[in-house]
Scaffold this motif. Structure first.
Motif, PDB file in Angstrom:
ATOM      1  N   GLN A  11       0.840  -1.191   0.000  1.00 42.22           N
ATOM      2  CA  GLN A  11       0.000   0.000   0.000  1.00 42.22           C
ATOM      3  C   GLN A  11       0.875   1.240   0.000  1.00 42.22           C
ATOM      4  O   GLN A  11       1.867   1.331   0.704  1.00 42.22           O
ATOM      5  N   SER A  12       0.476   2.230  -0.809  1.00 39.98           N
ATOM      6  CA  SER A  12       1.234   3.464  -0.922  1.00 39.98           C
ATOM      7  C   SER A  12       0.460   4.581  -0.259  1.00 39.98           C
ATOM      8  O   SER A  12      -0.761   4.598  -0.272  1.00 39.98           O
ATOM      9  N   GLU A  13       1.168   5.536   0.306  1.00 38.23           N
ATOM     10  CA  GLU A  13       0.513   6.694   0.899  1.00 38.23           C
ATOM     11  C   GLU A  13       0.806   7.899   0.027  1.00 38.23           C
ATOM     12  O   GLU A  13       1.946   8.302  -0.150  1.00 38.23           O
ATOM     13  N   HIS A  14      -0.236   8.458  -0.578  1.00 39.78           N
ATOM     14  CA  HIS A  14      -0.081   9.619  -1.441  1.00 39.78           C
ATOM     15  C   HIS A  14      -0.816  10.796  -0.838  1.00 39.78           C
ATOM     16  O   HIS A  14      -1.743  10.630  -0.043  1.00 39.78           O
ATOM     17  N   ILE A  42      -1.118  17.013  -6.672  1.00 38.03           N
ATOM     18  CA  ILE A  42      -0.428  15.747  -6.425  1.00 38.03           C
ATOM     19  C   ILE A  42       1.064  16.021  -6.272  1.00 38.03           C
ATOM     20  O   ILE A  42       1.674  16.652  -7.129  1.00 38.03           O
ATOM     21  N   LYS A  43       1.631  15.548  -5.173  1.00 40.79           N
ATOM     22  CA  LYS A  43       3.057  15.826  -4.950  1.00 40.79           C
ATOM     23  C   LYS A  43       3.959  14.882  -5.753  1.00 40.79           C
ATOM     24  O   LYS A  43       5.087  15.213  -6.085  1.00 40.79           O
ATOM     25  N   GLU A  44       3.460  13.654  -6.064  1.00 39.36           N
ATOM     26  CA  GLU A  44       4.274  12.677  -6.785  1.00 39.36           C
ATOM     27  C   GLU A  44       4.592  13.145  -8.203  1.00 39.36           C
ATOM     28  O   GLU A  44       3.775  13.769  -8.859  1.00 39.36           O
ATOM     29  N   LYS A  45       5.795  12.769  -8.658  1.00 42.17           N
ATOM     30  CA  LYS A  45       6.210  13.113 -10.019  1.00 42.17           C
ATOM     31  C   LYS A  45       6.473  11.859 -10.855  1.00 42.17           C
ATOM     32  O   LYS A  45       7.006  11.936 -11.955  1.00 42.17           O
ATOM     33  N   ILE A  46       6.105  10.700 -10.292  1.00 42.63           N
ATOM     34  CA  ILE A  46       6.285   9.435 -11.016  1.00 42.63           C
ATOM     35  C   ILE A  46       4.915   8.801 -11.215  1.00 42.63           C
ATOM     36  O   ILE A  46       4.115   8.693 -10.276  1.00 42.63           O
ATOM     37  N   PHE A  47       4.638   8.384 -12.456  1.00 45.93           N
ATOM     38  CA  PHE A  47       3.371   7.754 -12.797  1.00 45.93           C
ATOM     39  C   PHE A  47       3.664   6.402 -13.444  1.00 45.93           C
ATOM     40  O   PHE A  47       4.478   6.324 -14.369  1.00 45.93           O
ATOM     41  N   ALA A 144       5.286   6.155  -6.617  1.00 46.25           N
ATOM     42  CA  ALA A 144       4.559   6.512  -7.840  1.00 46.25           C
ATOM     43  C   ALA A 144       3.045   6.493  -7.651  1.00 46.25           C
ATOM     44  O   ALA A 144       2.523   5.841  -6.741  1.00 46.25           O
ATOM     45  N   ILE A 145       2.382   7.213  -8.539  1.00 46.55           N
ATOM     46  CA  ILE A 145       0.936   7.072  -8.701  1.00 46.55           C
ATOM     47  C   ILE A 145       0.742   5.913  -9.692  1.00 46.55           C
ATOM     48  O   ILE A 145       1.192   5.983 -10.836  1.00 46.55           O
ATOM     49  N   VAL A 146       0.110   4.845  -9.245  1.00 41.08           N
ATOM     50  CA  VAL A 146      -0.034   3.639 -10.057  1.00 41.08           C
ATOM     51  C   VAL A 146      -1.489   3.493 -10.498  1.00 41.08           C
ATOM     52  O   VAL A 146      -2.402   3.575  -9.674  1.00 41.08           O
ATOM     53  N   VAL A 147      -1.696   3.296 -11.802  1.00 36.51           N
ATOM     54  CA  VAL A 147      -3.048   3.132 -12.338  1.00 36.51           C
ATOM     55  C   VAL A 147      -3.103   1.838 -13.156  1.00 36.51           C
ATOM     56  O   VAL A 147      -2.258   1.599 -14.017  1.00 36.51           O
ATOM     57  N   ASP A 148      -4.107   1.031 -12.851  1.00 40.05           N
ATOM     58  CA  ASP A 148      -4.315  -0.242 -13.551  1.00 40.05           C
ATOM     59  C   ASP A 148      -5.271  -0.009 -14.727  1.00 40.05           C
ATOM     60  O   ASP A 148      -6.448   0.263 -14.533  1.00 40.05           O
ATOM     61  N   PHE A 149      -4.753  -0.126 -15.950  1.00 40.54           N
ATOM     62  CA  PHE A 149      -5.570   0.049 -17.151  1.00 40.54           C
ATOM     63  C   PHE A 149      -5.941  -1.292 -17.799  1.00 40.54           C
ATOM     64  O   PHE A 149      -6.235  -1.356 -18.988  1.00 40.54           O
TER      65      PHE A 149
END
Length: 368
Positions: A11-14, A42-47, A144-149
């Protein structure tokens, strides 16, 4: 955004608009929300986007467009096959002198051994990583912000995404499609978002000023993929996009095409390109890559229809456009590689898919 308690080993904390959110992976349906918060919310710069290649690529382009709107940035796309550890680290750690920030898109990436927490924390770049499957290490998910497509195999979900892609493309050019035409189009191409996009672009170009794409248009231009594969593979190769071409090649194998049949298509495409190139080189026809389809029908088609026989006029128009993209020397280089592949096939058919992939990659690099 509402907090959600999801169980996951990674689990990630964003932080989104100053609110801590614990979530391992965002579903693709939440991407629009995330996009609306870039970059200030969004503070993250990795997607990291994984799943359907078309949706991942579209999402990456939307993030880049959003950043360009808000910031002065430079952008670079690196394909997996062109990346080594030294090049990647140099790109990530070198700061651009010409803009405040830099975006690096790692396309179809799976060489995660090149990355580590220290490098990712040092870089000032925005990083977009796209991959067909979730093969990322846990440390990346935490940064990172991770998105499942991923699109599930259910017919209902596939249809939802097909329609979403279709209407977004049509809306941009103020076009509509009749319900009968829509049904026929989706039936003929199956679930293939890249094919859907390409066929819609062909149809949009073909109908011209007409508002609606109707069933007659689809019947004329969109024959089932198995019958139209030779035309489509030529279009994929000339784009020079290795991932797109390999995805199409994979789809052909999944549809039951034997590697020898695919090699025969490539042979036919090359033969047609060489014939078209000779006609252009010897100035036996009047044709320019800038010609519209209507120009072609009026100026070129009356001259060429008796020379190159067996082509639909629209397919012939695109063949000449493709031939214009190559030099004669480049076509000869492709021919040598194709002959080499044919020889390998005769001796070892078991490795045929691998050698076809190598041929396609070689062809795309020349076309690029």
């Amino acid at each position: 955004m509402e907090k959600r308690a999801l169980s996951s080993k990674a689990q990630s904390e964003h932080i989104i608009f100053n609110e801590k959110v614990k979530v391992p992976v965002y579903p693709k349906e939440r991407f629009s929300f995330l996009l609306s918060k870039i970059p200030k919310g969004i503070k993250e710069k990795i997607f990291y986007f994984y799943g359907d290649s078309f949706l991942c690529e579209a999402a990456a382009k939307e993030v880049i467009a959003r950043l360009k709107k808000e910031k002065t940035i430079t952008y670079e796309c690196l394909h997996e096959e062109d990346i080594d550890e030294t090049i990647l680290i140099e790109k990530l750690l070198n700061i651009s002198l010409f803009s405040s920030e830099k975006v690096i898109w790692l396309k179809n990436f799976f060489s995660f051994s090149y990355l580590n927490t220290e490098i990712l924390k040092k870089t000032s770049c925005y990083i977009i990583i796209t991959s067909k499957e979730d093969v990322s290490p846990d440390f990346l998910k935490k940064l990172a912000i991770v998105v499942d497509f991923t699109v599930k195999a259910s017919k209902d979900e596939q249809e939802i995404w097909q329609k979403q892609v279709m209407f977004s493309i049509l809306e941009k050019v103020n076009k509509k499609i009749t319900s009968d035409a829509q049904k026929l189009l989706l039936n003929r191409i199956g679930f293939n978002l890249f094919a859907l996009k390409n066929y819609l672009e062909i149809l949009i170009n073909y109908v011209g000023e007409k508002e609606f794409i109707d069933e007659t248009d689809v019947k004329l231009l969109v024959t089932p993929i198995k019958e139209e594969a030779a035309f489509e593979i030529g279009e994929k190769l000339v784009q020079g996009d290795i991932e797109t071409a390999l995805n199409f090649f994979k789809n052909l194998l999944e549809q039951g095409f034997h590697p020898l049949a695919i090699l025969a298509m490539l042979t036919k495409e090359l033969k047609s390109l060489i014939e078209a190139k000779i006609l252009q080189k010897e100035e036996k026809i009047k044709f320019s890559p800038s010609f519209t389809y209507q120009d072609f029908l009026k100026i070129t088609y009356p001259e060429i229809k008796q020379i190159l026989i067996g082509f639909h006029p629209y397919a012939l128009y695109h063949l000449l456009k493709r031939a214009s993209r190559y030099t004669f020397k480049e076509l000869c280089s492709i021919q040598k590689m194709l002959l080499k592949t044919e020889t390998i096939f005769k001796n070892n058919l078991k490795a045929a898919p691998y050698h076809l992939e190598q041929l396609i990659i070689f062809w795309c690099r020349i076309a690029k």
